[in-house]
Design an enzyme around this catalytic site. Structure first.
Site, short mmCIF file in Angstrom:
data_model
loop_
_atom_site.label_atom_id
_atom_site.label_comp_id
_atom_site.label_asym_id
_atom_site.label_seq_id
_atom_site.Cartn_x
_atom_site.Cartn_y
_atom_site.Cartn_z
CD GLN A 194 -15.49 -12.77 0.73
OE1 GLN A 194 -16.38 -12.98 -0.09
NE2 GLN A 194 -15.53 -12.82 1.84
CG HIS A 230 -15.75 -14.03 -5.11
ND1 HIS A 230 -16.26 -14.89 -4.04
CD2 HIS A 230 -15.84 -12.79 -5.20
CE1 HIS A 230 -16.66 -13.80 -3.03
NE2 HIS A 230 -16.42 -12.73 -3.73
CD GLU A 271 -17.89 -9.33 -4.04
OE1 GLU A 271 -18.79 -10.63 -3.91
OE2 GLU A 271 -17.24 -9.42 -2.78
CG HIS A 285 -12.43 -9.10 -2.00
ND1 HIS A 285 -12.38 -10.25 -3.19
CD2 HIS A 285 -13.72 -9.22 -1.72
CE1 HIS A 285 -13.63 -10.70 -3.17
NE2 HIS A 285 -14.37 -10.07 -2.32
NE ARG A 317 -15.90 -17.56 4.37
CZ ARG A 317 -16.97 -18.31 3.86
NH1 ARG A 317 -16.62 -19.67 3.47
NH2 ARG A 317 -17.99 -17.86 3.97
#
Length: 410
Positions: A96, A98, A133, A262, A284
């Site tokens: 995925q 972001h 993240e 990642h 995704r």
């Protein structure tokens, strides 16, 4: 300060034992993939301030500045800007990426304008926020992330000696970096499914052979072979070959910014502390039966190589805003969250956690005590237990154990 009652998410890739072992509870036999600590509306923590358990979002909504601090409300709005998790992987998560904040705002607005329901399986943007993240390993933890240098990836693919991979090898060697990565990544995700399935089978078998023969890239080849076994025919397996293999040792962390492909692999039964901006925006790339929006994905992915952003905790100088002596910080280039670690020794000097921003304190080893500064009220936290500390409160930390402290950057 409040002891948190935290929900567990039973995703299929989760370990059945790692989180129960940390919490000292009996396994249920079902996956326990993530334990969420925070105010995410999908699975909020709950607190009890004398009238029974209530959700943390409701507590924050009743007094945003008191709970979060005026600075956090001004920067992030009347909501907790981060989500803290324990993550226990037993098999690979989806590959995925972001979006950054600008992309998230534009993507969310566009889908709202088109009337795409928030719960539609083909919806890409659940909110208008970015989702950087960071994962910190409590046990050895592996994954793939970030594009490898195209020339190095060409060599890695060439060693597999699979005819259908040779056009990718040629492109990676002949084109400029960004163009090469975009061309090959796009070709993989848009290729004929039957052809992809056969290529995945052959590449997985070759990777397994090279790992068994002790190739210098044997750890990476073994990881790619495991992906081919877990997701036969999935183009995400081939996309993963373009990415670095990363093995974190306990205490090391990996920061994942916008646009970086990642996946956490779970091949080592990894357990980690994860923190992220409070968002559900995930695009995704593969390793999943869920929707893959190739066009939007290609707009968001950053086609540039670079070493994985591995972090090690560094002592925070005494003058660091928002820090305290004895704290070790995982310095990430983001304001939405700040993660640190502190090892507390029995009989050592009391650590005072600064006030002014919301905090979640998680104990991962031993037992620690949070005590109101100048007061009598205290909370004892054992392994796996956590507490929410409002911005308006200053607390002291004692005991003997290891804690992770999540807050917003000062």
């Amino acid at each position: 300060m409040d002891r948190l009652a935290n929900p567990v998410r039973p995703y299929s890739w989760g370990s059945t034992t790692a989180i129960p072992e940390l919490l000292g509870t009996r396994p249920t036999g079902e996956p326990q993939a993530e334990l969420w600590m925070g105010a995410h509306p999908g699975a909020p923590s709950r607190v009890d301030r004398g009238g029974g358990l209530v959700s943390l979002p409701d507590v924050i909504a009743a007094d945003p500045e008191g709970e979060l601090g005026a600075g956090a409300v001004r920067r992030f709005g009347p909501r907790l800007p981060f989500l803290l998790k324990l993550l226990a992987a037993d098999s690979p998560l989806s590959l995925q990426v972001h979006p950054d904040l600008e992309q998230a705002r534009a993507g969310f607005a566009a889908e709202e304008e088109r009337g795409v329901p928030l719960d539609a399986p083909h919806r890409s943007y659940k909110d208008a926020n970015h989702k950087p993240e960071l994962i910190c390993a409590l046990t050895p933890f592996d994954g793939v992330c970030g594009f490898r240098d195209p020339a190095a990836t060409a060599d890695l693919l060439a060693a597999l000696d699979v005819d259908s991979l040779k056009p990718y090898v040629d492109a990676l060697r002949a084109r400029p970096e960004s163009e090469a990565l975009r061309e090959v990544f796009t070709a993989i995700l848009t290729a004929d499914p039957e052809g992809v399935a056969e290529t995945v089978r052959l590449a997985g078998a070759a990777a397994e052979r090279l790992a068994a023969e002790g190739h210098e890239q044997r750890e990476a080849y073994a990881a790619y072979a495991s992906l081919a076994r877990a997701y036969p025919g999935d183009p995400g397996v081939l996309a993963a070959f373009l990415l670095h293999y990363v093995l974190l040792q306990p205490g090391e962390a990996l920061y994942l910014g916008a646009g970086v492909p990642h996946a956490y692999l779970g091949g080592l039964g990894g357990l980690g502390v994860e923190i992220m901006a409070n968002s559900d925006n995930v695009l995704r790339c593969g390793l999943t039966p869920k929707h893959v929006d190739v066009a939007e994905l290609l707009r968001v992915v950053r086609f540039e190589s670079g070493a994985p952003h591995v972090l090690r905790p560094a002592p925070a100088p005494d003058a660091t805003p928002g820090g305290f002596p004895g704290e070790e910080v995982y310095a990430a280039p983001i304001d939405d969250f700040r993660l640190s670690r502190c090892v507390v020794s029995e009989g050592a000097e009391v650590s005072r956690l600064p006030s002014g921003a919301p905090q979640i304190v998680l104990c991962t080893a031993g037992t620690v005590v949070l005590r109101e500064a100048g007061g009598r009220r205290e909370l004892r936290l054992a392994r796996g237990e956590s507490a929410f500390v409002p911005a308006s409160e200053e607390v002291e930390l004692t005991g003997g154990g290891t804690v992770f402290r999540a807050t917003a950057a000062p």
